[in-house]
Design a protein around this motif. Structure first.
Motif, mmCIF file in Angstrom:
data_model
loop_
_atom_site.group_PDB
_atom_site.id
_atom_site.type_symbol
_atom_site.label_atom_id
_atom_site.label_comp_id
_atom_site.label_asym_id
_atom_site.label_seq_id
_atom_site.Cartn_x
_atom_site.Cartn_y
_atom_site.Cartn_z
ATOM 1 N N MET A 249 0.695 -0.953 0.178
ATOM 2 C CA MET A 249 -0.522 -0.276 -0.017
ATOM 3 C C MET A 249 0.352 1.262 0.159
ATOM 4 S SD MET A 249 -3.642 -0.737 0.838
ATOM 5 C CE MET A 249 -4.440 0.400 1.323
ATOM 6 N N THR A 250 1.838 1.349 0.853
ATOM 7 C CA THR A 250 2.965 1.805 0.750
ATOM 8 C C THR A 250 3.632 3.009 -0.416
ATOM 9 O OG1 THR A 250 4.470 1.346 2.264
ATOM 10 C CG2 THR A 250 2.670 2.653 3.170
ATOM 11 N N LYS A 251 3.509 1.366 -1.136
ATOM 12 C CA LYS A 251 4.398 1.209 -2.716
ATOM 13 C C LYS A 251 3.359 1.861 -3.406
ATOM 14 C CE LYS A 251 7.615 -1.132 -0.551
ATOM 15 N NZ LYS A 251 6.771 -1.156 1.055
ATOM 16 N N VAL A 252 2.216 2.046 -3.593
ATOM 17 C CA VAL A 252 1.209 3.277 -4.483
ATOM 18 C C VAL A 252 1.274 4.604 -3.839
ATOM 19 C CG1 VAL A 252 -1.396 3.526 -4.534
ATOM 20 C CG2 VAL A 252 -0.950 0.950 -4.059
ATOM 21 N N GLY A 253 2.425 4.904 -3.083
ATOM 22 C CA GLY A 253 2.016 6.251 -2.591
ATOM 23 C C GLY A 253 3.545 7.099 -3.159
ATOM 24 N N ILE A 254 4.291 5.930 -3.260
ATOM 25 C CA ILE A 254 5.635 6.485 -3.667
ATOM 26 C C ILE A 254 5.905 5.637 -5.054
ATOM 27 C CG2 ILE A 254 8.112 4.905 -3.769
ATOM 28 C CD1 ILE A 254 7.930 5.750 -0.855
ATOM 29 N N TYR A 255 5.405 5.046 -5.714
ATOM 30 C CA TYR A 255 5.342 4.915 -7.298
ATOM 31 C C TYR A 255 4.130 6.412 -8.228
ATOM 32 C CZ TYR A 255 2.750 3.935 -11.559
ATOM 33 O OH TYR A 255 2.293 3.683 -12.868
ATOM 34 N N SER A 256 3.500 6.944 -7.274
ATOM 35 C CA SER A 256 2.460 8.017 -8.101
ATOM 36 C C SER A 256 3.354 9.140 -7.071
ATOM 37 C CB SER A 256 1.219 8.234 -6.445
ATOM 38 O OG SER A 256 0.073 7.209 -6.222
ATOM 39 N N ILE A 257 4.801 9.688 -6.516
ATOM 40 C CA ILE A 257 5.987 10.125 -6.503
ATOM 41 C C ILE A 257 6.349 10.144 -7.236
ATOM 42 C CG2 ILE A 257 7.659 10.909 -4.998
ATOM 43 C CD1 ILE A 257 5.704 10.573 -1.887
ATOM 44 N N PHE A 258 7.039 8.996 -7.838
ATOM 45 C CA PHE A 258 7.850 8.828 -9.216
ATOM 46 C C PHE A 258 7.245 8.863 -9.933
ATOM 47 C CE2 PHE A 258 10.295 6.026 -6.324
ATOM 48 C CZ PHE A 258 11.816 6.706 -6.726
ATOM 49 N N ARG A 259 5.804 8.955 -10.679
ATOM 50 C CA ARG A 259 5.003 9.081 -11.550
ATOM 51 C C ARG A 259 4.524 10.439 -12.234
ATOM 52 N NH1 ARG A 259 4.789 6.220 -16.148
ATOM 53 N NH2 ARG A 259 4.632 4.194 -15.113
ATOM 54 N N VAL A 260 4.686 10.837 -11.167
ATOM 55 C CA VAL A 260 4.102 11.948 -11.727
ATOM 56 C C VAL A 260 5.287 13.289 -11.106
ATOM 57 C CG1 VAL A 260 2.504 14.412 -10.308
ATOM 58 C CG2 VAL A 260 1.487 11.673 -10.216
ATOM 59 N N PHE A 261 5.575 13.138 -10.071
ATOM 60 C CA PHE A 261 7.287 14.191 -10.401
ATOM 61 C C PHE A 261 8.167 14.102 -11.017
ATOM 62 C CE2 PHE A 261 4.646 14.957 -6.345
ATOM 63 C CZ PHE A 261 4.480 16.012 -6.101
ATOM 64 N N THR A 262 8.829 13.037 -11.750
ATOM 65 C CA THR A 262 9.404 12.492 -12.809
ATOM 66 C C THR A 262 8.598 12.707 -14.047
ATOM 67 O OG1 THR A 262 10.491 11.015 -11.429
ATOM 68 C CG2 THR A 262 10.825 11.122 -13.715
ATOM 69 N N VAL A 263 7.704 12.450 -14.190
ATOM 70 C CA VAL A 263 7.434 12.562 -15.642
ATOM 71 C C VAL A 263 6.044 14.045 -15.659
ATOM 72 C CG1 VAL A 263 5.339 11.975 -17.204
ATOM 73 C CG2 VAL A 263 6.333 10.310 -15.507
#
Length: 503
Positions: A249-263
């Motif tokens: 579950m916490t990895k969903v938040g981590i993934y969202s940070i990578f996706r939004v703030f990288t792309v």
């Protein structure tokens, strides 16, 4: 094969809906067979999707024939496909464990479990931020019910705190999306990445406010300081298979940070390029520090495991703050490792609690375990792996992140914090091992206290992840490096998903 991208969302939705029908809702054996079969099929589909993106590149599934950025699009690239595979495999092991009797504590466990898998997979696969919000809500609603599964005062209190804080997060999520949509006129991630650099200067501050609200929401989901306070109590009070599933579950938040703030807010975002790194740096390091203190102070194995989730979240946030391809690759490898190991610890803590009587999993002297050698061996493997001792997978993941720190100043901040947290984890596990296996009296336990074969099977599957990540370290490392390169390359992560945009 063109419809495979939507199957990790559609299949659990359909099966869970059928499970709610009266003839099946009360037949536990049929529910178990359906759940395990569905998750096994999902794992196979996810594995084949990974092979597909390796051979043919990112796959986009457009619902209803409405081309992006106007329609709903699902995107299976190397990063999202890998995380869907991880989710399905983890869910399969947790369901096998639950079939030992943990699913009998309350009604609708199996459909709720599948609805949560649907939400998690959808969050990884969605190509726009509004549907990210929708899938967040799906997985959260399912998690609310799963958290109180089997009842109990502690579970109810933890659930109330968990629900309240996530409702607040959902409100901030909607507010942030409204600000960004009003500024950019779109919530399609690829389209936002193109338009963010074209914003007039007087509107960039508004977009930045919206982005910071999203960072707060994703920080809440990923247990980033100071928003991590809900996690230890919530995870430690959940039933074992639910707590193990919550490791993703916490990895969903981590993934969202990578996706939004990288792309979207990455290198090509103009004035807003990489602005989140300034916020992530101190928060990531402090998250590791607070997690380490929690590990030292943990009176039970479940709380110890929950605080290790916070440390892993902080380590992944450090990689996000570095904002380089090598750091992202290290984060992906470390994410797989930490998810499997912490999930295994939650399951093992449950077996330990059942075999120690009233002492449960508290770090106090108690009666001997019924299976000390088997449990001790599994506990040692998981402990050495999460600490990062070579040659286990934790060592490889941490080395990749540490090597991503290029400047000496960055290394002086990152290396001591991560290495000291590993030392603290070693001290905590040494204390735990002493209490659980060396200072227990030699009285005999009754045979019925031994772990169920389903429980042993599930934990074994998770423990095997550690050596397999090392044995196949070469191909896995190559894959995560390519996934990170694709994420950071706008020519791969953005333009191919917008057919009307020409290079």
């Amino acid at each position: 094969m063109q419809h495979w991208t939507i199957l990790p969302i559609l299949l659990p939705l359909l099966v869970a809906s059928v499970m709610l029908l009266p003839p099946l809702a009360s037949r536990i054996n049929w529910l178990r067979i359906a759940s395990v079969s569905t998750l096994l099929v999902l794992t196979i589909i996810a594995a084949m999707q990974v092979v597909t993106v390796i051979d043919h590149g990112s796959q986009m599934y457009v619902l209803g024939g409405w081309s992006p950025p106007f329609g709903i699009a699902l995107v299976a690239d190397k990063m999202s496909s890998l995380l869907v595979l991880l989710t399905c495999f983890l869910a399969l092991t947790c369901m096998i464990y639950a079939c030992a009797g943990h699913d009998k504590g309350g009604e609708y466990f199996h459909p709720l479990f599948l609805f949560q898998i649907m939400g998690i997979n959808g969050a990884f696969l969605t190509g726009d931020l509004f549907n990210l919000f929708v899938f967040f809500e799906v997985l959260l609603i399912a998690s609310y019910a799963l958290l109180v599964h089997a009842g109990g005062k502690n579970k109810t209190q933890a659930a109330v705190h968990y629900v309240v804080i996530n409702l607040l997060g959902s409100s901030l999520f909607l507010l942030g999306l409204g600000i960004l949509y009003g500024t950019l006129g779109t919530l399609n991630i690829a389209d936002m990445a193109v338009k963010i650099s074209q914003l007039p200067q007087n509107e960039t501050i508004i977009a930045k406010i919206g982005a910071l609200l999203l960072l707060i929401v994703f920080g809440l989901k990923s247990a980033m300081l100071p928003l991590q306070f809900w996690l230890p109590r919530t995870y430690s009070s959940a039933s074992a298979p639910v707590a193990a599933l919550f490791a993703i579950m916490t990895k969903v938040g981590i993934y969202s940070i990578f996706r939004v703030f990288t792309v979207i807010f990455g290198d090509d975002a103009g004035e807003l390029a990489n602005f989140a790194s300034d916020w992530l740096w101190p928060l990531a390091l402090l998250t590791i520090a607070i997690g380490s203190l929690g590990v030292l102070a943990s009176p039970t194995i479940k709380l110890l495991s929950a605080n290790l989730v916070i440390i892993s979240a902080g380590t992944l946030l450090v990689a996000a703050a570095l904002h380089t391809e090598l750091a992202t690759a290290g984060a992906l490898y470390y994410l797989i490792h930490s998810t499997l190991v912490t999930a295994g610890l939650f399951l093992l803590a449950d077996i330990i609690a059942k075999q120690r009587g009233q002492a449960e999993d508290r770090l106090v002297n108690a009666r001997a375990l019924a299976q000390p050698r088997l449990i001790g061996f599994g506990f040692a493997i998981l402990a050495l792996t999460i600490i990062g001792m070579p040659p286990f997978s934790g060592f490889i993941g941490k080395v990749m992140i540490l090597n991503a720190a290029e400047s000496m100043t960055t290394r002086l901040w990152i290396w001591p914090v991560i290495l000291i947290s590993s030392l603290i984890a070693l001290i905590a596990f040494s204390r735990s091992t002493s209490r659980l296996f060396w200072k227990s009296p030699n009285n005999k336990n009754t045979p019925d206290e031994k772990a169920h074969p389903y429980e042993i099977t599930a934990i074994t599957m998770l423990i095997l992840g550690a050596p397999l990540l090392v044995i196949f370290g070469g191909p896995i490392t190559d894959y995560v490096i390519q996934a990170a390169a694709d994420l950071h390359d706008i020519n791969v992560s953005v333009y191919p998903l917008l057919p009307e945009v020409s290079l």
